[in-house]
Motif scaffolding. Structure first.
Motif, mmCIF file in Angstrom:
data_model
loop_
_atom_site.group_PDB
_atom_site.id
_atom_site.type_symbol
_atom_site.label_atom_id
_atom_site.label_comp_id
_atom_site.label_asym_id
_atom_site.label_seq_id
_atom_site.Cartn_x
_atom_site.Cartn_y
_atom_site.Cartn_z
ATOM 1 N N VAL A 28 -3.854 10.026 3.016
ATOM 2 C CA VAL A 28 -3.028 8.843 3.255
ATOM 3 C C VAL A 28 -1.631 9.215 3.710
ATOM 4 O O VAL A 28 -1.026 8.521 4.531
ATOM 5 N N PHE A 38 0.802 -1.216 0.000
ATOM 6 C CA PHE A 38 0.000 0.000 0.000
ATOM 7 C C PHE A 38 0.841 1.275 0.000
ATOM 8 O O PHE A 38 0.546 2.211 -0.753
ATOM 9 N N VAL A 56 -4.580 10.961 -1.861
ATOM 10 C CA VAL A 56 -3.437 10.358 -1.161
ATOM 11 C C VAL A 56 -2.664 11.422 -0.399
ATOM 12 O O VAL A 56 -2.295 11.235 0.767
ATOM 13 N N THR A 71 0.838 6.786 -6.852
ATOM 14 C CA THR A 71 -0.325 7.607 -7.185
ATOM 15 C C THR A 71 -0.003 9.082 -7.034
ATOM 16 O O THR A 71 -0.373 9.913 -7.876
ATOM 17 N N ALA A 94 0.595 4.174 -2.821
ATOM 18 C CA ALA A 94 0.272 5.559 -2.458
ATOM 19 C C ALA A 94 1.285 6.534 -3.055
ATOM 20 O O ALA A 94 0.914 7.563 -3.631
ATOM 21 N N TRP A 95 2.560 6.194 -2.929
ATOM 22 C CA TRP A 95 3.588 7.076 -3.470
ATOM 23 C C TRP A 95 3.509 7.138 -4.995
ATOM 24 O O TRP A 95 3.687 8.196 -5.595
#
Length: 453
Positions: free
Chosen positions: A344, A48, A340, A55, A52-53
């Motif tokens: 996130v 994950f 994100v 994205t 996230a990075w």
């Protein structure tokens, strides 16, 4: 002595990217806990942070590309060279009330290359456009002819009107030009369309629409904020991505014969994309002039803007599905990056990414507005301020835009003005319903202009 609890990384921003990658690629432990298993099953929880990075970086890069393309257009912007003289026949399809027709006639009479004739095709004698255009007969500085096309059956009403106008085109004009009824062209517009044809450097010349905010409505601002940057993008030469906008397109005498201009408008919902297909099949040289932007005043409210955008994306989805998917993925990547960065990845890294996206979007909108100013279409101070503010609030604009794109996922029924079309395929179009011009149109469509043709 108690075992030290392993430190848990709850926030990927607290560790380096190398550590994130290392932890993301760990495989699961064995049941006995005695080491790493030989399996290759990756942990979703471990992957994950990497997702996230990725994205976040993708969204920032997409936004950066948009700003760089706007900067490129700003550097190259300037009135196109236009000197040649030619005999030009203009084809104008209209339906519904056309309160701006007098303004359009004045703009055509002010052209440095005045058209030899203007052929206006309307739907029927009951069409409000018929009476409004007829009032100008004998009062224009060029020949004006009105043609009644009749009701379309298996094509868009616009295409039916265009065919009817082409059918009465007599003589051999040097150039045949298609136009929309809601543009207000600059004085050099027609000359810029015709010059490359007369020079022999192109067979087809096209311009692009430039949305102008004509009313203080959020919908008009949203349409301008979304559509203007798209108008400045370089055109792809791929056949499955090519477009010939029927609102500002000129064809040489030879090109109209080689591609059979009338036949290109048969059994289609989109003149823009059908014309592009036939031009490609005929091997014609198509020139898109980046500075040939046709001003189009718009005063949509939000619902009208959503309906207009949905119809455009429906047509794109039917005839250019790859472009529809590209639009969806582009907007989704930017929205994903914002989510994100805001949720996130808390902390400095997430805030920085969100700030970069919004700042680059605001810069892009400022550059886009300057392109219009350099081409003689400056925004007022208030419009410019709102456009830059919408750039700074890019995630909100993207939410509106992605709702429009997703709304176009269903293409079986397309509403355009007072006509509904049943669509079973690219060449399988049927008129499903036709409302009177006084009846309200669905989903916020208005009949107070010529259907954004």
């Amino acid at each position: 002595m108690s075992r030290a609890r392993p430190r848990r990384i709850a926030d990927p921003s607290h560790c380096g990217i190398v550590t994130v990658l290392r932890r993301s690629l760990l495989v699961g432990r064995s049941k006995g806990g005695a080491g790493i298993t030989s399996g290759r099953r990756l942990s979703f929880t471990g992957l994950f942070p990497l997702f996230a990075w990725a994205t976040l970086v993708c969204g920032v890069l997409v936004t950066l590309c948009g700003a760089l393309l706007a900067w490129r257009a700003w550097r190259m912007a300037g009135p196109p060279k236009a000197r040649r003289r030619a005999q030009v026949a203009l084809i104008l399809p209209l339906t519904g009330p056309v309160p701006g027709f007098g303004r359009l006639v004045a703009a055509l009479e002010a052209q440095t290359l005045r058209p030899e004739r203007l052929i206006v095709a309307v739907e029927s004698l009951d069409d409000p456009a018929f009476g409004q255009v007829r009032a100008f007969e004998g009062r224009t500085r060029f020949a004006l002819r009105i043609v009644v096309a009749g009701h379309a059956v298996d094509q868009a009403q616009k295409c039916r009107n265009q065919q009817a106008a082409l059918a009465v085109l007599d003589g051999s004009p040097d150039v045949v030009a298609l136009m929309d009824g809601d543009i207000v062209p600059q004085t050099w517009w027609l000359s810029a369309l015709a010059s490359p044809l007369m020079d022999g450097t192109a067979d087809v010349v096209i311009g692009r629409r430039w949305q102008q905010v004509a009313g203080r409505r959020l919908g008009a601002h949203l349409v301008a904020a979304i559509d203007r940057p798209l108008a400045l993008l370089p055109r792809l030469s791929r056949e499955d991505a090519s477009v010939i906008w029927g609102g500002s397109a000129a064809f040489s005498r030879a090109a109209t014969a080689r591609m059979d201009l009338r036949a290109a408008l048969d059994r289609t919902l989109a003149d823009d994309l059908s014309l592009a297909d036939h031009a490609a099949a005929a091997g014609l040289r198509v020139l898109t002039r980046g500075s040939l932007l046709a001003p189009t005043p718009a005063s949509h409210d939000v619902l009208e803007a959503w309906s207009f955008g949905r119809r455009q994306h429906q047509i794109c989805h039917i005839y250019r599905p790859k472009l529809w998917w590209l639009a969806l993925l582009t907007i989704a990547s930017r929205l994903g990056a914002f989510a994100v960065g805001a949720v996130v990845v808390p902390g400095a890294e997430g805030a920085a990414a969100v700030t970069v996206i919004c700042a680059l979007s605001a810069l892009r909108q400022a550059l886009v507005g300057d392109v219009g100013r350099k081409l003689g279409m400056p925004d007022s101070v208030s419009v410019r301020a709102v456009q830059i503010a919408l750039g700074a609030a890019q995630p909100l604009v993207d939410l509106f835009h992605i709702s429009v794109i997703l709304g176009a996922a269903w293409t079986r029924r397309v509403s355009w003005g007072h006509v509904d079309y049943a669509v079973r395929g690219r060449r399988d179009i049927r008129v499903a319903a036709r409302r009177s011009f006084e009846s309200p149109a669905p989903m916020g469509e208005t009949l107070d202009h010529p259907q954004t043709w």
